[in-house]
Design a protein around this motif. Structure first.
Motif, short mmCIF file in Angstrom:
data_model
loop_
_atom_site.label_atom_id
_atom_site.label_comp_id
_atom_site.label_asym_id
_atom_site.label_seq_id
_atom_site.Cartn_x
_atom_site.Cartn_y
_atom_site.Cartn_z
N LEU A 252 -4.97 -60.12 -10.39
CA LEU A 252 -5.77 -59.19 -9.58
C LEU A 252 -6.70 -58.37 -10.46
O LEU A 252 -7.90 -58.24 -10.18
CB LEU A 252 -4.85 -58.27 -8.77
CG LEU A 252 -3.96 -58.97 -7.72
CD1 LEU A 252 -2.94 -58.00 -7.13
CD2 LEU A 252 -4.80 -59.58 -6.61
N THR A 253 -6.17 -57.82 -11.55
CA THR A 253 -7.02 -57.01 -12.43
C THR A 253 -8.04 -57.89 -13.15
O THR A 253 -9.16 -57.45 -13.43
CB THR A 253 -6.19 -56.23 -13.48
OG1 THR A 253 -5.33 -57.15 -14.16
CG2 THR A 253 -5.35 -55.14 -12.83
N GLY A 254 -7.65 -59.15 -13.39
CA GLY A 254 -8.58 -60.08 -14.04
C GLY A 254 -9.80 -60.34 -13.17
O GLY A 254 -10.93 -60.41 -13.66
N LYS A 255 -9.58 -60.45 -11.87
CA LYS A 255 -10.69 -60.68 -10.95
C LYS A 255 -11.59 -59.44 -10.87
O LYS A 255 -12.82 -59.56 -10.83
CB LYS A 255 -10.14 -61.05 -9.56
CG LYS A 255 -11.21 -61.31 -8.52
CD LYS A 255 -12.09 -62.51 -8.89
CE LYS A 255 -13.27 -62.65 -7.95
NZ LYS A 255 -14.19 -63.73 -8.36
N VAL A 256 -10.99 -58.28 -10.88
CA VAL A 256 -11.77 -57.03 -10.88
C VAL A 256 -12.67 -57.00 -12.12
O VAL A 256 -13.86 -56.68 -12.05
CB VAL A 256 -10.85 -55.78 -10.84
CG1 VAL A 256 -11.64 -54.50 -11.09
CG2 VAL A 256 -10.10 -55.71 -9.51
N TYR A 257 -12.08 -57.35 -13.23
CA TYR A 257 -12.82 -57.37 -14.50
C TYR A 257 -13.99 -58.34 -14.43
O TYR A 257 -15.12 -58.03 -14.83
CB TYR A 257 -11.88 -57.74 -15.64
CG TYR A 257 -12.56 -57.87 -16.97
CD1 TYR A 257 -12.95 -56.74 -17.67
CD2 TYR A 257 -12.81 -59.13 -17.53
CE1 TYR A 257 -13.59 -56.85 -18.90
CE2 TYR A 257 -13.44 -59.24 -18.76
CZ TYR A 257 -13.83 -58.11 -19.43
OH TYR A 257 -14.46 -58.22 -20.64
#
Ligand SMILES: Nc1ncnc2c1ncn2[C@@H]1O[C@H](COP(=O)(O)OP(=O)(O)O)[C@@H](O)[C@H]1O
Ligand SMILES: [Mg+2]
Length: 322
Positions: A121-126
């Motif tokens: 999830l945080t990877g996609k935000v990044y």
């Protein structure tokens, strides 16, 4: 051209108005002419409901245009889709990726191992925050309707755990970059609360947790504030039970409201004054966090698209310019 995409992460105790405030903040930025991506990560489709659009697929969709000409796009980030996308990007898996899906491996990675979920999830935000269209960043700002206060520090910090596992290599570089984004000056973690004991305590604990991991705490947004139409003196008299029943009866009659029971009316007034005191008490507890505070009123007609414009107006001055 901005140096980097702004990242506004909105957390808070469930039900206090996280999704509402995240969406309003997105509208506030669009009012300022910004191109904004509003993301949710909890699989609730709260954004689609709020903007009255069909459930969001794993694809960025325009949901609103701000008064200032900016645009709000929305994305429901789904860990499984994010993993497939990731495999495709890094390993060009394509069909093989879909086979993994069929064998339940994607399910395994995203549900059995909760840390993996948060990494995805945080990877996609990044990815969205660093994406470029030509030379400029695709989005001026990202708003994240994030997990609740009790889980936010762990969620934002998950990549530092990954960095601890991978000492070198591409995974280490990726997780370091994500942690750098989380702690950047362009990142703000806002906490939504209401003026009640439990959510206020959770907010204070949340702030302490974020600070201990050097995550940038932004504004405390106090939502659903009920202002009193009464002057302070009137509230004091109600609290002290010093309102004279005969006076109230006379006033009600004069106002053409003699069918209202004066005694009930006074009791209701006293309860109202009591609630105002409780709000004030929680306000003074929140001040101890020593963070900027923005207050948002309780809207008696509920939250629809029109309300988002109204709340955006407040957040624009109280959060973005404050
Ligand atoms: N300022 C407000 N005034 C009135 N109702 C509100 C306000 N903010 C939120 N609500 C309502 O409270 C409920 C919870 O809000 P929501 O944004 O979904 O919270 P969360 O995402 O934290 O669970 C919703 O029904 C929403 O319409
Ligand atoms: Mg929500």
């Amino acid at each position: 051209m901005p140096d980097s995409t702004q990242l506004h992460i909105v957390t808070g105790k469930g039900g206090t108005g996280k999704t509402t405030i995240a969406a309003s903040l997105a509208m506030a930025l669009a009012d300022k002419g910004k191109k904004v991506l509003l993301c949710e990560v909890e699989g609730r489709q709260g954004i689609a409901q709020l903007f009255d659009v069909p459930p969001l697929p794993y694809e960025e969709r325009k949901v609103a245009v701000g008064l200032g000409g900016g645009q709000v796009f929305a994305l429901a980030i789904d860990p499984e889709a994010a993993l497939l996308e990731y495999l495709q990007m890094y390993y060009k898996l394509g069909r093989a990726g879909r086979a993994l899906d069929r064998f339940g491996i994607i399910d395994f990675a995203t549900t059995i191992a909760p840390g993996v979920r948060d990494v995805l999830l945080t990877g996609k935000v990044y990815e969205a925050a660093r994406r470029r269209t030509g030379k400029a960043f695709t989005y001026d700002a990202l708003i994240l309707d994030a997990p609740p206060t009790g889980r936010i520090t762990r969620f934002l910090n998950v990549n530092s755990e990954v960095a601890g596992l991978a000492k070198v290599g591409p995974i280490r570089r990726q997780s370091d970059s994500i942690m750098k984004m989380m702690r950047a000056p362009e990142t703000h973690v806002h906490l939504v609360t209401v003026l009640e004991e439990m959510p206020v305590q959770e907010t204070l604990d949340g702030i302490a947790g974020l600070k201990s991991e050097r995550l940038p705490v932004g504004t405390v947004v106090v939502n659903q504030v009920r202002d009193s139409p009464l002057p302070e003196g009137g509230l004091d008299r109600l609290r002290a039970h010093k309102v004279v029943l005969a006076d109230v009866e006379r006033s009600l009659k004069k106002a053409g409201l003699s069918d209202i029971d004066a005694e009930d009316f006074v009791l209701e007034g006293e309860a109202h004054a009591q609630r105002q005191s409780l709000q004030d008490a929680q306000r003074s507890v929140l001040v101890t966090a020593d963070q900027p505070v923005a207050e948002v009123p309780y809207l008696t007609d509920g939250v629809d698209l029109g309300a988002l414009f109204e709340l955006a107006e407040i957040l624009k001055t109280e959060v973005l310019d404050g």
